[in-house]
Design an enzyme around this catalytic site. Sequence first.
Site, mmCIF file in Angstrom:
data_model
loop_
_atom_site.group_PDB
_atom_site.id
_atom_site.type_symbol
_atom_site.label_atom_id
_atom_site.label_comp_id
_atom_site.label_asym_id
_atom_site.label_seq_id
_atom_site.Cartn_x
_atom_site.Cartn_y
_atom_site.Cartn_z
ATOM 1 N N LYS A 141 22.008 39.008 -8.495
ATOM 2 C CA LYS A 141 20.892 38.356 -9.179
ATOM 3 C C LYS A 141 19.604 38.629 -8.426
ATOM 4 O O LYS A 141 19.606 39.064 -7.273
ATOM 5 C CB LYS A 141 21.132 36.844 -9.279
ATOM 6 C CG LYS A 141 21.045 36.113 -7.945
ATOM 7 C CD LYS A 141 21.254 34.626 -8.095
ATOM 8 C CE LYS A 141 21.109 33.923 -6.733
ATOM 9 N NZ LYS A 141 21.345 32.487 -6.836
ATOM 10 N N ASN A 155 0.819 -1.220 0.000
ATOM 11 C CA ASN A 155 0.000 0.000 0.000
ATOM 12 C C ASN A 155 0.849 1.264 0.000
ATOM 13 O O ASN A 155 0.357 2.353 0.243
ATOM 14 C CB ASN A 155 -0.952 0.009 1.202
ATOM 15 C CG ASN A 155 -0.210 0.049 2.532
ATOM 16 O OD1 ASN A 155 1.023 0.034 2.559
ATOM 17 N ND2 ASN A 155 -0.958 0.094 3.624
#
Length: 313
Positions: free
Chosen positions: A193, A38
């Site tokens: 940046k 499962n």
Amino acid sequence: MDGRLQVFSGNGNRALAEEIARELNTTLGRALVSTFKNDETRIRLEENVRGGDVFVIQTLCEPVDHNIIELCFMIDALRRSSAGRITAVIPYYAYARQEKKTSGREPISAKVVAKFIESAGVDRVLVIDLHAPAIEGFFEVPVDHLRAGPLLSDYLRQMALKDMVIVSPDPGGVRRAAEFRSRLNASLAIIAKQRPEDDVVNTIDMVGDVQGKTAVIVDDMISTGGTLISAADMIMERGAKEVYACAVHGLFAGDALEQIGKSSLKSVIVTNSYPVAPNAEKLGIKVLSVAPIIAEAITRIHKDLSISVMFSK
């Protein structure tokens, strides 16, 4: 610590764990680390750990959340099996870039992960180059923070690159770049940046001279490669002879490897703290091993020796 040294591994980066075990002249502890049908995680220790000094090696790589669960379940199994001391060895710490809120109604995910690991019953943590060193403070247990910078800089020194300039891809990485500069007797440049959105980077400008030089971009991790590629393009536009890059953690998310292979980068150097695809070498990626560093740290922790002396040179 009187207990015997034992090393276990999750599935996050088993190849690195096996290499660390060889460096320690031992073998990985026997354990079932898998899933039930499962898809629930299944953990079962298959040897005695009572009183042992146990180290669990787990890189928090893709699938990230599953590997976090594996680590925590292994720690809980060890605690319930009366291990004397449990150290989580985490070569790459996931969610490290989410160490603070950048806007309202966000979690501090790096802290949640730290508390999750801690609540499982770990006694101490061993990590390499956290993106945000402040994460150490998210743990109440001792944290040993290793650095792979000397490993990378030693390799660059062996390459004997001429007229080298070390480039920080952002102001936040200046300290790291300055350490490389000092070790390699090189000059320094810094790129500014901005991130307009997640995983998108725009370079703005650069301070420093790269004209006619061999540039080496230094960072702690490479994710999508956007920062790296845009920085390399700017450096080449400023007249550099060629551009290399090095980083501790090579995540290479999405099509980063292919994009880097097409870029102006001559070569990229990373470590195996994060598993790298087998075809990476063909695309100009050089992978260095952090196994000796981690093995030495494990030995020192086991013998209650100083870790800081490893980086005092």
